[in-house]
Motif scaffolding. Structure first.
Motif, PDB file in Angstrom:
ATOM      1  N   GLY A 137       0.983  -1.364   0.132  1.00 31.50           N
ATOM      2  CA  GLY A 137       0.061   0.128  -0.068  1.00 31.50           C
ATOM      3  C   GLY A 137       0.779   1.128  -0.004  1.00 31.50           C
ATOM      4  N   ARG A 138       1.767   1.185   0.754  1.00 30.96           N
ATOM      5  CA  ARG A 138       2.793   2.491   0.779  1.00 30.96           C
ATOM      6  C   ARG A 138       3.371   2.703  -0.623  1.00 30.96           C
ATOM      7  NH1 ARG A 138       5.353   1.226   6.119  1.00 30.96           N
ATOM      8  NH2 ARG A 138       4.004   2.234   7.667  1.00 30.96           N
ATOM      9  N   GLU A 139       3.873   1.793  -1.461  1.00 30.83           N
ATOM     10  CA  GLU A 139       4.264   1.797  -2.487  1.00 30.83           C
ATOM     11  C   GLU A 139       3.103   2.420  -3.729  1.00 30.83           C
ATOM     12  OE1 GLU A 139       6.353  -1.272  -4.713  1.00 30.83           O
ATOM     13  OE2 GLU A 139       7.631  -1.785  -2.896  1.00 30.83           O
ATOM     14  N   ALA A 140       1.989   1.857  -3.347  1.00 35.05           N
ATOM     15  CA  ALA A 140       0.946   2.274  -4.242  1.00 35.05           C
ATOM     16  C   ALA A 140       0.619   3.494  -4.435  1.00 35.05           C
ATOM     17  CB  ALA A 140      -0.192   1.676  -3.711  1.00 35.05           C
ATOM     18  N   VAL A 141       0.865   4.360  -2.849  1.00 36.80           N
ATOM     19  CA  VAL A 141       0.399   5.626  -2.861  1.00 36.80           C
ATOM     20  C   VAL A 141       1.554   6.361  -3.673  1.00 36.80           C
ATOM     21  CG1 VAL A 141       0.064   7.705  -1.309  1.00 36.80           C
ATOM     22  CG2 VAL A 141      -0.949   5.256  -0.721  1.00 36.80           C
ATOM     23  N   ALA A 201      -6.325   4.532 -13.994  1.00 35.99           N
ATOM     24  CA  ALA A 201      -7.067   3.442 -12.993  1.00 35.99           C
ATOM     25  C   ALA A 201      -6.008   2.581 -12.043  1.00 35.99           C
ATOM     26  CB  ALA A 201      -7.922   2.492 -13.720  1.00 35.99           C
ATOM     27  N   VAL A 202      -6.290   2.084 -11.020  1.00 37.37           N
ATOM     28  CA  VAL A 202      -5.503   1.047 -10.195  1.00 37.37           C
ATOM     29  C   VAL A 202      -6.135  -0.312  -9.823  1.00 37.37           C
ATOM     30  CG1 VAL A 202      -4.506   1.141  -8.004  1.00 37.37           C
ATOM     31  CG2 VAL A 202      -4.526   3.349  -9.265  1.00 37.37           C
ATOM     32  N   THR A 203      -5.651  -1.157 -10.277  1.00 39.07           N
ATOM     33  CA  THR A 203      -5.920  -2.450  -9.382  1.00 39.07           C
ATOM     34  C   THR A 203      -5.324  -2.650  -8.214  1.00 39.07           C
ATOM     35  OG1 THR A 203      -4.269  -3.804 -10.436  1.00 39.07           O
ATOM     36  CG2 THR A 203      -6.373  -3.697 -11.664  1.00 39.07           C
ATOM     37  N   MET A 204      -6.153  -3.071  -7.152  1.00 44.70           N
ATOM     38  CA  MET A 204      -5.677  -3.012  -5.724  1.00 44.70           C
ATOM     39  C   MET A 204      -5.761  -4.254  -4.967  1.00 44.70           C
ATOM     40  SD  MET A 204      -4.291  -0.898  -3.381  1.00 44.70           S
ATOM     41  CE  MET A 204      -4.645   0.905  -3.832  1.00 44.70           C
ATOM     42  N   ASP A 205      -4.918  -5.100  -4.531  1.00 47.20           N
ATOM     43  CA  ASP A 205      -5.161  -6.118  -3.715  1.00 47.20           C
ATOM     44  C   ASP A 205      -5.517  -5.574  -2.519  1.00 47.20           C
ATOM     45  OD1 ASP A 205      -5.188  -8.694  -2.695  1.00 47.20           O
ATOM     46  OD2 ASP A 205      -2.933  -8.999  -2.534  1.00 47.20           O
ATOM     47  N   ILE A 206      -5.799  -6.348  -1.446  1.00 45.45           N
ATOM     48  CA  ILE A 206      -6.289  -5.785   0.021  1.00 45.45           C
ATOM     49  C   ILE A 206      -5.527  -6.252   0.911  1.00 45.45           C
ATOM     50  CG2 ILE A 206      -8.273  -6.046   1.831  1.00 45.45           C
ATOM     51  CD1 ILE A 206      -9.994  -5.541  -0.037  1.00 45.45           C
ATOM     52  N   VAL A 207      -4.929  -7.617   1.048  1.00 48.12           N
ATOM     53  CA  VAL A 207      -4.050  -8.053   2.014  1.00 48.12           C
ATOM     54  C   VAL A 207      -2.648  -7.927   1.481  1.00 48.12           C
ATOM     55  CG1 VAL A 207      -3.554 -10.014   3.438  1.00 48.12           C
ATOM     56  CG2 VAL A 207      -5.826  -9.596   3.118  1.00 48.12           C
ATOM     57  N   MET A 208      -1.841  -6.880   2.071  1.00 53.21           N
ATOM     58  CA  MET A 208      -0.491  -6.720   1.874  1.00 53.21           C
ATOM     59  C   MET A 208       0.334  -6.225   2.836  1.00 53.21           C
ATOM     60  SD  MET A 208      -0.980  -4.678  -2.200  1.00 53.21           S
ATOM     61  CE  MET A 208      -1.947  -3.277  -1.267  1.00 53.21           C
ATOM     62  N   PRO A 209       1.626  -6.378   2.907  1.00 54.12           N
ATOM     63  CA  PRO A 209       2.395  -6.061   3.856  1.00 54.12           C
ATOM     64  C   PRO A 209       2.504  -4.395   3.847  1.00 54.12           C
ATOM     65  CG  PRO A 209       3.847  -6.868   2.076  1.00 54.12           C
ATOM     66  CD  PRO A 209       2.435  -6.892   1.818  1.00 54.12           C
ATOM     67  N   GLU A 210       3.114  -3.987   5.058  1.00 51.65           N
ATOM     68  CA  GLU A 210       3.238  -2.542   5.317  1.00 51.65           C
ATOM     69  C   GLU A 210       1.954  -1.642   5.339  1.00 51.65           C
ATOM     70  OE1 GLU A 210       6.596  -0.488   3.531  1.00 51.65           O
ATOM     71  OE2 GLU A 210       7.485  -2.398   2.969  1.00 51.65           O
ATOM     72  N   ALA A 211       1.188  -1.619   4.333  1.00 54.39           N
ATOM     73  CA  ALA A 211      -0.132  -0.722   4.355  1.00 54.39           C
ATOM     74  C   ALA A 211      -1.102  -1.941   3.481  1.00 54.39           C
ATOM     75  CB  ALA A 211      -0.109   0.483   3.700  1.00 54.39           C
ATOM     76  N   ASN A 212      -2.318  -1.923   3.912  1.00 48.18           N
ATOM     77  CA  ASN A 212      -3.051  -2.765   3.129  1.00 48.18           C
ATOM     78  C   ASN A 212      -3.660  -2.065   2.121  1.00 48.18           C
ATOM     79  OD1 ASN A 212      -5.663  -1.644   4.139  1.00 48.18           O
ATOM     80  ND2 ASN A 212      -5.277  -3.003   5.890  1.00 48.18           N
ATOM     81  N   GLY A 213      -4.496  -2.714   1.213  1.00 48.51           N
ATOM     82  CA  GLY A 213      -5.305  -2.048   0.105  1.00 48.51           C
ATOM     83  C   GLY A 213      -6.160  -0.780   0.637  1.00 48.51           C
ATOM     84  N   ILE A 214      -6.991  -1.117   1.408  1.00 49.96           N
ATOM     85  CA  ILE A 214      -7.927  -0.154   2.398  1.00 49.96           C
ATOM     86  C   ILE A 214      -7.201   1.134   2.485  1.00 49.96           C
ATOM     87  CG2 ILE A 214      -9.688   0.384   3.864  1.00 49.96           C
ATOM     88  CD1 ILE A 214     -10.575  -2.713   3.747  1.00 49.96           C
ATOM     89  N   GLN A 215      -6.133   0.934   3.052  1.00 46.25           N
ATOM     90  CA  GLN A 215      -5.225   2.227   3.642  1.00 46.25           C
ATOM     91  C   GLN A 215      -4.810   2.936   2.427  1.00 46.25           C
ATOM     92  OE1 GLN A 215      -2.760  -0.388   5.996  1.00 46.25           O
ATOM     93  NE2 GLN A 215      -3.108   0.792   8.104  1.00 46.25           N
ATOM     94  N   ALA A 216      -4.403   2.179   1.395  1.00 52.73           N
ATOM     95  CA  ALA A 216      -3.858   2.849   0.072  1.00 52.73           C
ATOM     96  C   ALA A 216      -5.026   3.542  -0.548  1.00 52.73           C
ATOM     97  CB  ALA A 216      -3.034   1.857  -0.851  1.00 52.73           C
ATOM     98  N   LEU A 217      -6.243   2.761  -0.512  1.00 55.27           N
ATOM     99  CA  LEU A 217      -7.502   3.329  -1.323  1.00 55.27           C
ATOM    100  C   LEU A 217      -7.595   4.845  -0.679  1.00 55.27           C
ATOM    101  CD1 LEU A 217     -10.079   3.081  -2.939  1.00 55.27           C
ATOM    102  CD2 LEU A 217     -10.837   2.008  -1.074  1.00 55.27           C
ATOM    103  N   GLU A 218      -7.785   4.917   0.576  1.00 54.64           N
ATOM    104  CA  GLU A 218      -8.165   6.204   1.338  1.00 54.64           C
ATOM    105  C   GLU A 218      -7.144   7.118   0.832  1.00 54.64           C
ATOM    106  OE1 GLU A 218     -10.323   4.789   5.540  1.00 54.64           O
ATOM    107  OE2 GLU A 218      -8.556   4.303   5.288  1.00 54.64           O
TER     108      GLU A 218
END
Length: 124
Positions: free
Chosen positions: A36-40, A50-67
């Motif tokens: 999630g951190r890398e995603a942001v 657009a973004v495809t986002m997994d939910i369960v990931m290390p460091e920051a999950n997909g919901i945190q990254a989405l927000e």
């Protein structure tokens, strides 16, 4: 010009599968992130369509990254791609602004159609 996608998943294999599926449908992979951190950070740098986002990931999950992505860009289009056993988290992601959800494993056409719909809604 081909629409750009940021693929976020902690599995290299899944990122490759998503990328190949979308490239076959005319997308360009702008970048990839493994958490999630890398995603942001990559979203900030690349400004994909657009973004495809997994939910369960290390460091920051997909919901945190989405927000965080939606704070950066309220118009961001994020499609959750996750396992069905994550029902509660998937519902939370949709409630917090994810555009749609695709269950792993997915059919290529399902991903392609969902992403096309996501892109079309961005242009409206």
């Amino acid at each position: 010009m081909a629409p750009k996608v940021l693929i976020v998943d902690d599995s290299v294999l899944m990122r490759r599968m998503i990328g190949e599926t979308l490239v076959a449908a005319g997308w360009q992979v702008a970048g990839e992130a493994a958490n999630g951190r890398e995603a942001v950070e990559k979203y900030r740098q690349l400004q994909p369509d657009a973004v495809t986002m997994d939910i369960v990931m290390p460091e920051a999950n997909g919901i945190q990254a989405l927000e965080e992505i939606l704070q950066l860009d309220p118009q961001a289009k994020v499609v959750v791609v996750s396992a069905l056993n994550q029902t509660r988290m998937i519902s939370e992601a949709i409630r917090k602004g994810a555009h749609d959800f695709i269950a792993k494993p997915f059919l290529p056409e399902q991903l392609q159609n969902t992403m096309a719909h996501c892109l079309a809604s961005k242009q409206n």
